[in-house]
Enzyme design. Structure first.
Site, PDB file in Angstrom:
ATOM      1  N   HIS A 259      30.821  -4.499  12.085  1.00 60.34           N
ATOM      2  CA  HIS A 259      29.489  -4.935  12.513  1.00 60.34           C
ATOM      3  C   HIS A 259      28.715  -5.677  11.430  1.00 60.34           C
ATOM      4  O   HIS A 259      27.480  -5.752  11.470  1.00 60.34           O
ATOM      5  CB  HIS A 259      28.703  -3.708  12.987  1.00 60.34           C
ATOM      6  CG  HIS A 259      27.700  -4.013  14.023  1.00 60.34           C
ATOM      7  ND1 HIS A 259      26.359  -3.758  13.850  1.00 60.34           N
ATOM      8  CD2 HIS A 259      27.825  -4.555  15.247  1.00 60.34           C
ATOM      9  CE1 HIS A 259      25.708  -4.122  14.937  1.00 60.34           C
ATOM     10  NE2 HIS A 259      26.564  -4.621  15.794  1.00 60.34           N
TER      11      HIS A 259
ATOM     12  N   LYS B 269      27.135  -8.709   9.167  1.00 58.44           N
ATOM     13  CA  LYS B 269      26.547 -10.037   9.336  1.00 58.44           C
ATOM     14  C   LYS B 269      26.166 -10.482   7.937  1.00 58.44           C
ATOM     15  O   LYS B 269      25.034 -10.357   7.512  1.00 58.44           O
ATOM     16  CB  LYS B 269      25.301 -10.005  10.220  1.00 58.44           C
ATOM     17  CG  LYS B 269      25.573  -9.574  11.639  1.00 58.44           C
ATOM     18  CD  LYS B 269      25.011  -8.217  11.850  1.00 58.44           C
ATOM     19  CE  LYS B 269      25.139  -7.889  13.324  1.00 58.44           C
ATOM     20  NZ  LYS B 269      24.977  -6.541  13.619  1.00 58.44           N
TER      21      LYS B 269
ATOM     22  N   ASP C 110      28.644 -18.756  -3.426  1.00 55.52           N
ATOM     23  CA  ASP C 110      28.820 -19.046  -4.852  1.00 55.52           C
ATOM     24  C   ASP C 110      28.637 -17.821  -5.747  1.00 55.52           C
ATOM     25  O   ASP C 110      28.227 -17.950  -6.910  1.00 55.52           O
ATOM     26  CB  ASP C 110      27.861 -20.156  -5.305  1.00 55.52           C
ATOM     27  CG  ASP C 110      28.191 -21.502  -4.681  1.00 55.52           C
ATOM     28  OD1 ASP C 110      29.345 -21.685  -4.241  1.00 55.52           O
ATOM     29  OD2 ASP C 110      27.299 -22.370  -4.633  1.00 55.52           O
TER      30      ASP C 110
END
Length: 171
Positions: A115, A117, A122
């Site tokens: 789940h 996100k 960099d």
């Protein structure tokens, strides 16, 4: 006796995925959807990437974000993606698009739901929050997004990304 407690603390810390850190002078941006500019902010940060973009996503259907990842890949930025197993069968998944343009995609099927996100840009910028990388997240859902510039935080998220990549299957 003191050494036993220290060894136990070290052992607990080794297996723990919880970390405490204090962020000092870490610039951050906050976005709320619907229509709060989160998707464009993600596209803009990807557009500034010079070395790497690591992605962990539960749901990935945003064309603008997928195109930004493709453009980064074309610029020579190392882009790698770990997605939830639901993306294997999702009707409008970005997984197939990304794989077909040469971006490595893995499926994290070890968990009931992967789940996450998250993006790490960099090794210095973390994008996270409840914001799924979908059109609905930008246009319909009540979601939030944080973009935090901090190398220490980025290092922790990169280590977590690597742990999940290790047990994921190539898409």
């Amino acid at each position: 006796m003191k050494n036993k407690y220290f060894a136990l603390l070290v052992l607990i810390s080794f297996f723990s995925y919880a970390f405490t850190l204090t962020l000092h002078d870490a610039p951050a941006s906050v976005y709320f959807s619907p229509r709060g500019g989160a998707q464009q902010a993600i596209v803009d940060v990807i557009g500034q990437a010079k070395e790497s973009v690591l992605v962990q996503a539960y749901s990935f259907t945003s064309s603008p974000i997928a195109k930004a990842l493709l453009e980064a890949h074309k610029r020579g930025v190392k882009v790698e993606v770990v997605l939830d197993k639901g993306q294997r069968t999702a009707r409008y998944s970005g997984a197939t698009f990304l794989r077909n343009v040469g971006i490595p995609v893995w499926i994290d099927a070890k968990h009931a739901i992967a789940h996450n996100k998250v993006m790490v840009i960099d090794g210095a910028t973390v994008i996270t929050g409840s914001f799924n990388f979908t059109k609905a997240a930008e246009e319909k859902n009540a979601e939030n997004l944080l973009i935090i510039q901090d190398q220490g935080l980025a290092r922790l998220y990169t280590q977590n990304w690597e742990r999940h990549r290790e047990h994921s299957e190539e898409y």
